[in-house]
Design a protein around this motif. Sequence first.
Motif, mmCIF file in Angstrom:
data_model
loop_
_atom_site.group_PDB
_atom_site.id
_atom_site.type_symbol
_atom_site.label_atom_id
_atom_site.label_comp_id
_atom_site.label_asym_id
_atom_site.label_seq_id
_atom_site.Cartn_x
_atom_site.Cartn_y
_atom_site.Cartn_z
ATOM 1 N N HIS A 26 1.183 -1.483 -0.364
ATOM 2 C CA HIS A 26 -0.399 0.635 0.084
ATOM 3 C C HIS A 26 0.934 0.969 -0.069
ATOM 4 O O HIS A 26 1.491 1.514 1.003
ATOM 5 N N TYR A 27 0.246 2.302 -0.327
ATOM 6 C CA TYR A 27 1.038 3.337 -0.610
ATOM 7 C C TYR A 27 0.589 4.304 -1.564
ATOM 8 O O TYR A 27 0.500 4.183 -3.017
ATOM 9 N N PRO A 28 -0.415 4.782 -0.602
ATOM 10 C CA PRO A 28 -1.391 5.863 -1.301
ATOM 11 C C PRO A 28 -1.414 7.082 -1.780
ATOM 12 O O PRO A 28 -1.220 8.244 -1.384
ATOM 13 N N LEU A 29 -0.140 7.619 -2.773
ATOM 14 C CA LEU A 29 0.071 8.317 -3.462
ATOM 15 C C LEU A 29 -1.376 9.266 -4.186
ATOM 16 O O LEU A 29 -1.891 8.624 -4.901
ATOM 17 N N ALA A 30 -1.197 9.940 -4.557
ATOM 18 C CA ALA A 30 -1.813 11.253 -4.504
ATOM 19 C C ALA A 30 -1.338 11.649 -5.811
ATOM 20 O O ALA A 30 -0.264 11.703 -6.992
ATOM 21 N N GLY A 31 -2.520 11.895 -6.749
ATOM 22 C CA GLY A 31 -1.511 12.666 -8.462
ATOM 23 C C GLY A 31 -2.232 13.813 -8.130
ATOM 24 O O GLY A 31 -1.616 14.915 -6.963
ATOM 25 N N GLU A 32 -1.961 14.525 -9.491
ATOM 26 C CA GLU A 32 -1.595 15.977 -9.200
ATOM 27 C C GLU A 32 -1.883 17.124 -10.972
ATOM 28 O O GLU A 32 -1.703 16.935 -11.764
ATOM 29 N N PRO A 33 -3.759 16.453 -11.113
ATOM 30 C CA PRO A 33 -3.770 16.849 -12.055
ATOM 31 C C PRO A 33 -4.141 18.361 -13.178
ATOM 32 O O PRO A 33 -3.174 18.112 -14.257
ATOM 33 N N SER A 34 -3.731 19.349 -12.214
ATOM 34 C CA SER A 34 -2.914 20.542 -12.816
ATOM 35 C C SER A 34 -1.343 20.581 -12.994
ATOM 36 O O SER A 34 -1.645 21.715 -14.548
ATOM 37 N N PRO A 48 2.649 14.645 -3.428
ATOM 38 C CA PRO A 48 2.088 14.090 -5.470
ATOM 39 C C PRO A 48 2.731 13.965 -6.343
ATOM 40 O O PRO A 48 3.694 14.517 -5.995
ATOM 41 N N CYS A 49 2.642 13.127 -7.637
ATOM 42 C CA CYS A 49 2.975 12.388 -8.303
ATOM 43 C C CYS A 49 2.486 13.178 -9.573
ATOM 44 O O CYS A 49 1.090 12.129 -9.527
ATOM 45 N N VAL A 50 3.161 13.043 -10.576
ATOM 46 C CA VAL A 50 2.353 12.825 -12.358
ATOM 47 C C VAL A 50 3.861 11.913 -12.446
ATOM 48 O O VAL A 50 4.813 11.742 -12.321
ATOM 49 N N GLN A 51 3.108 10.687 -12.830
ATOM 50 C CA GLN A 51 4.426 9.201 -13.599
ATOM 51 C C GLN A 51 4.259 9.935 -15.893
ATOM 52 O O GLN A 51 3.007 10.606 -16.186
ATOM 53 N N LEU A 52 5.264 10.158 -15.948
ATOM 54 C CA LEU A 52 5.110 10.330 -17.642
ATOM 55 C C LEU A 52 5.912 9.328 -17.917
ATOM 56 O O LEU A 52 6.610 8.932 -17.525
ATOM 57 N N SER A 53 4.997 8.672 -19.145
ATOM 58 C CA SER A 53 5.670 7.537 -19.976
ATOM 59 C C SER A 53 6.636 7.754 -20.580
ATOM 60 O O SER A 53 7.111 9.150 -20.989
ATOM 61 N N LEU A 54 7.360 7.135 -21.407
ATOM 62 C CA LEU A 54 8.535 6.924 -22.245
ATOM 63 C C LEU A 54 8.233 7.119 -23.332
ATOM 64 O O LEU A 54 6.375 6.271 -23.868
ATOM 65 N N ALA A 55 8.315 7.234 -24.980
ATOM 66 C CA ALA A 55 8.003 7.327 -26.178
ATOM 67 C C ALA A 55 8.397 5.553 -26.506
ATOM 68 O O ALA A 55 9.372 5.324 -26.399
#
Length: 265
Positions: A82-90, A132-139
């Motif tokens: 468990h790791y209730p990490l929030a996102g940050e849509p803005s 809070p975290c935003v994840q970015l994919s590789l291309a």
Amino acid sequence: MKSLPKALFISHGGGPLPLLGDPGHRDMVACLQGIAASIPRPDAILLVSAHWEERLPTLTALSKPALIYDYYGFPSESYDIHYPLAGEPSLAREIYHKLGNADIEASLDETRGFDHGVFVPLKIMYPDADIPCVQLSLASSLDPAFHIKVGNALQNLASQNVLVIGSGFSFHNLKAFFSPGNPESLQLNESFEQWLQAITTDTAISEQQRRELLINWADAPGARFCHPREEHLLPLHVCYGVAQAPCAELYEVTIMNKKSSMYLW
């Protein structure tokens, strides 16, 4: 007051093993904990994980992303982390526009959660899950020059107290992890690590030279042995694109009997 680093590339280890007390990951866990303790606390994190590829660079845009247990064959407790990490849509939307302003077509994903390239190292570094975290994919092109360009578009995030983390692995040959005593494996591992550390730290070479060497990383000694596929190295290219400079700190670690490294800019 100490300023937030521009970027951090980490070697994130094997699946959930760093969270399960695996002896082969003790060095890595201690290193990540030490880095987190030594740098200012960010207000948010943008993390590029080796475990997400899309045609276009894609950003998680959920406020409460689920965890994706994207590994197989591990003990049952691996699937109850468990790791209730929030996102940050803005922040995701802001980065989306930054990429667009750099002529990089990107995408927002309002369904995807966080894979283990995110939650495993961040649970070690920031166990309270309160950044809070935003994840970015590789291309999915896996083009190193393109990933440096992506980093270039993100170079001002530190001024907003956003830490850019590239979560990959400086060594990623899965078969070789299970042949720890093979002399040829050890030599190739050593050769590529020496090259990568030299290129990343050398203050005597120009940034144009450094960029070209990183683009042509596959010509380095031991490169394709250490990275049969390049997805675990490319988060480093994004980090370099952010910083466009030699790294400020090099961390040498041993993970599962293989020499590995992490870099702070």
